[in-house]
Design an enzyme around this catalytic site. Structure first.
Site, PDB file in Angstrom:
ATOM      1  N   ALA A  49     124.020  29.595  74.930  1.00 18.99           N
ATOM      2  CA  ALA A  49     123.948  30.363  76.183  1.00 18.99           C
ATOM      3  C   ALA A  49     124.258  29.459  77.375  1.00 18.99           C
ATOM      4  CB  ALA A  49     122.567  30.997  76.329  1.00 18.99           C
TER       5      ALA A  49
ATOM      6  N   SER B 117     131.758  24.139  75.165  1.00 20.35           N
ATOM      7  CA  SER B 117     131.671  24.076  73.702  1.00 20.35           C
ATOM      8  C   SER B 117     132.166  25.402  73.133  1.00 20.35           C
ATOM      9  CB  SER B 117     130.209  23.871  73.280  1.00 20.35           C
ATOM     10  OG  SER B 117     130.072  24.052  71.880  1.00 20.35           O
TER      11      SER B 117
ATOM     12  N   ALA C  28     128.613   9.077  80.291  1.00 16.81           N
ATOM     13  CA  ALA C  28     129.627   8.126  79.796  1.00 16.81           C
ATOM     14  C   ALA C  28     129.047   7.047  78.900  1.00 16.81           C
ATOM     15  CB  ALA C  28     130.337   7.476  80.998  1.00 16.81           C
TER      16      ALA C  28
ATOM     17  N   TYR D  12     121.384  26.399  73.624  1.00 13.40           N
ATOM     18  CA  TYR D  12     122.594  25.565  73.778  1.00 13.40           C
ATOM     19  C   TYR D  12     123.832  26.449  73.998  1.00 13.40           C
ATOM     20  CZ  TYR D  12     126.233  22.118  72.688  1.00 13.40           C
ATOM     21  OH  TYR D  12     127.337  21.299  72.741  1.00 13.40           O
TER      22      TYR D  12
ATOM     23  N   LYS E 272     126.212  26.865  77.391  1.00 15.36           N
ATOM     24  CA  LYS E 272     127.652  26.562  77.404  1.00 15.36           C
ATOM     25  C   LYS E 272     128.474  27.795  77.790  1.00 15.36           C
ATOM     26  CE  LYS E 272     127.519  22.161  76.224  1.00 15.36           C
ATOM     27  NZ  LYS E 272     127.957  21.105  77.147  1.00 15.36           N
TER      28      LYS E 272
HETATM   29  P1  NAI Z   1     126.361  12.355  73.114  1.00 19.58           P
HETATM   30  O1  NAI Z   1     124.921  12.644  72.892  1.00 19.58           O
HETATM   31  O2  NAI Z   1     126.976  11.177  72.467  1.00 19.58           O
HETATM   32  O3  NAI Z   1     126.679  12.249  74.678  1.00 19.58           O
HETATM   33  C1  NAI Z   1     126.000  12.967  75.650  1.00 19.58           C
HETATM   34  C2  NAI Z   1     126.036  12.159  76.928  1.00 19.58           C
HETATM   35  O4  NAI Z   1     125.376  12.907  77.959  1.00 19.58           O
HETATM   36  C3  NAI Z   1     125.309  10.826  76.797  1.00 19.58           C
HETATM   37  O5  NAI Z   1     126.025   9.835  77.491  1.00 19.58           O
HETATM   38  C4  NAI Z   1     123.980  11.103  77.487  1.00 19.58           C
HETATM   39  O6  NAI Z   1     123.383   9.945  78.007  1.00 19.58           O
HETATM   40  C5  NAI Z   1     124.460  12.027  78.608  1.00 19.58           C
HETATM   41  N1  NAI Z   1     123.376  12.790  79.226  1.00 19.58           N
HETATM   42  C6  NAI Z   1     122.491  13.622  78.642  1.00 19.58           C
HETATM   43  N2  NAI Z   1     121.641  14.113  79.554  1.00 19.58           N
HETATM   44  C7  NAI Z   1     122.013  13.590  80.749  1.00 19.58           C
HETATM   45  C8  NAI Z   1     121.534  13.705  82.063  1.00 19.58           C
HETATM   46  N3  NAI Z   1     120.463  14.454  82.362  1.00 19.58           N
HETATM   47  N4  NAI Z   1     122.151  13.038  83.059  1.00 19.58           N
HETATM   48  C9  NAI Z   1     123.231  12.252  82.792  1.00 19.58           C
HETATM   49  N5  NAI Z   1     123.718  12.078  81.552  1.00 19.58           N
HETATM   50  C10 NAI Z   1     123.111  12.742  80.547  1.00 19.58           C
HETATM   51  O7  NAI Z   1     127.113  13.695  72.706  1.00 19.58           O
HETATM   52  P2  NAI Z   1     128.646  14.123  72.764  1.00 19.58           P
HETATM   53  O8  NAI Z   1     128.930  14.795  71.478  1.00 19.58           O
HETATM   54  O9  NAI Z   1     129.507  13.022  73.224  1.00 19.58           O
HETATM   55  O10 NAI Z   1     128.574  15.281  73.882  1.00 19.58           O
HETATM   56  C11 NAI Z   1     129.278  15.236  75.107  1.00 19.58           C
HETATM   57  C12 NAI Z   1     129.464  16.660  75.592  1.00 19.58           C
HETATM   58  O11 NAI Z   1     130.291  17.359  74.667  1.00 19.58           O
HETATM   59  C13 NAI Z   1     128.163  17.446  75.702  1.00 19.58           C
HETATM   60  O12 NAI Z   1     128.169  18.246  76.859  1.00 19.58           O
HETATM   61  C14 NAI Z   1     128.204  18.327  74.460  1.00 19.58           C
HETATM   62  O13 NAI Z   1     127.456  19.511  74.615  1.00 19.58           O
HETATM   63  C15 NAI Z   1     129.683  18.585  74.336  1.00 19.58           C
HETATM   64  N6  NAI Z   1     130.102  18.999  73.006  1.00 19.58           N
HETATM   65  C16 NAI Z   1     130.030  18.154  71.934  1.00 19.58           C
HETATM   66  C17 NAI Z   1     130.429  18.581  70.684  1.00 19.58           C
HETATM   67  C18 NAI Z   1     130.422  17.706  69.471  1.00 19.58           C
HETATM   68  O14 NAI Z   1     130.687  18.203  68.363  1.00 19.58           O
HETATM   69  N7  NAI Z   1     130.137  16.417  69.591  1.00 19.58           N
HETATM   70  C19 NAI Z   1     130.900  19.970  70.469  1.00 19.58           C
HETATM   71  C20 NAI Z   1     130.932  20.752  71.671  1.00 19.58           C
HETATM   72  C21 NAI Z   1     130.544  20.292  72.877  1.00 19.58           C
END
Ligand code: NAI
Length: 258
Positions: free
Chosen positions: A164, A149, A20, A162, A166
């Site tokens: 795989a 995703s 978050a 990534y 998802k």
């Molecule tokens: P982001 O990098 O802004 O957010 C990722 C969040 O996950 C951050 O708050 C980060 O601190 C947290 N995080 C990472 N590793 C962690 C861990 N070990 N423990 C707890 N928190 C952890 O990226 P975004 O884009 O907001 O991504 C959110 C989700 O959406 C991800 O799962 C991503 O794979 C998915 N997603 C995003 C897309 C995009 O185009 N932005 C497309 C498809 C999926």
């Protein structure tokens, strides 16, 4: 007039949002409180979470911050408990959103990076969802939303680990839904396409896909708010008969063959 249909009202619900501190997770925290829910914001960067919680509280919302690293299983149960203690209620909704990306050709992907991707996006998400499922099944109610995703639904170059991870999360969603349906717990996934966040900036900046925009039929990237409708549907009474689904939010990208 109330802007919300009453079925989308979450004022008697609590949510834990994982990941978050930025992007989709931070935005979803705002979406949940706007629908009336009390929200626990979980991630590794507690300073950023505290700032977000202060802003939410000063706007009159119920929110708290919990330190959580889904690659460290011991933090998962602790964070869940801390969320419930601080919010004063059991958690009804898990927004299982933490994720990391790694862009590299399959033949060059490094074992340490592959491990980082799978231990966060698949194993971490698995253990987080398992904690939620155990507790929700005991109460006979709950909604788990796994953030997958479109990369888990179609092949994308440079995204072997990534994509795989998802795809695994999508399959896990279906198995969880099957096993938990009779216990009052619904499990669904969101499959975002290209949504403007820090993670997406990494992908854009890599220059690996010059035709990215051209391959999206709507010819634009999505914004975090484009996930709101599906998020609220799956979290609320409006989605009470929906389980095991995967909802793409991608401007039509999955339709395109290019
Ligand atoms: P982001 O990098 O802004 O957010 C990722 C969040 O996950 C951050 O708050 C980060 O601190 C947290 N995080 C990472 N590793 C962690 C861990 N070990 N423990 C707890 N928190 C952890 O990226 P975004 O884009 O907001 O991504 C959110 C989700 O959406 C991800 O799962 C991503 O794979 C998915 N997603 C995003 C897309 C995009 O185009 N932005 C497309 C498809 C999926």
């Amino acid at each position: 007039m109330n802007a919300f249909h009453p079925m989308f009202d979450l004022s008697d619900k609590t949510a834990l949002v994982v990941g978050a501190s930025s992007g989709i997770g931070l935005h979803a925290s705002h979406t949940f409180v706007q629908a009336g829910a009390a929200v626990a914001l979980g991630a590794r960067r507690i300073d950023q979470l505290n700032a977000a919680v202060t802003a939410l509280r000063s706007a009159g919302h119920r929110a708290c911050a919990v330190t959580l690293d889904i690659t460290k299983p011991e933090t998962i149960a602790t964070a869940w408990q801390a969320s419930e203690v601080q919010l004063g209620r059991s958690i009804d909704i898990l927004f299982n959103n933490a994720g990391v990306i790694y862009l590299e050709r399959f033949v060059s992907q490094q074992a340490t990076e592959v491990e980082r991707i799978f231990s966060t996006n698949l194993k971490g998400a698995f253990l987080m969802a398992q904690e939620a499922a155990r507790r929700m099944a005991e109460r006979g109610t709950g909604s788990i939303i796994n953030v997958a995703s479109t990369s888990g639904m179609r092949a994308g170059a440079y995204l072997a680990s990534y994509g795989a991870s998802k795809a695994g999360l999508i399959h896990l969603t279906r198995i969880m839904a099957l096993e938990l349906a009779s216990r009052g717990v619904r499990v669904n996934a969101l499959a975002p396409g290209n949504i403007r966040t820090d993670m997406h900036s990494q992908f854009e900046a890599s220059g690996l896909d010059e035709n990215l925009l051209k391959r999206i039929p709507m010819r634009k990237f999505g914004e975090c708010r484009d996930l709101d409708g599906a998020t609220l549907l799956l979290a609320s009474e409006a989605g009470s008969y929906i389980t095991g689904t995967v909802i793409p939010i991608d401007g039509g990208q999955l339709l395109s063959w290019m």
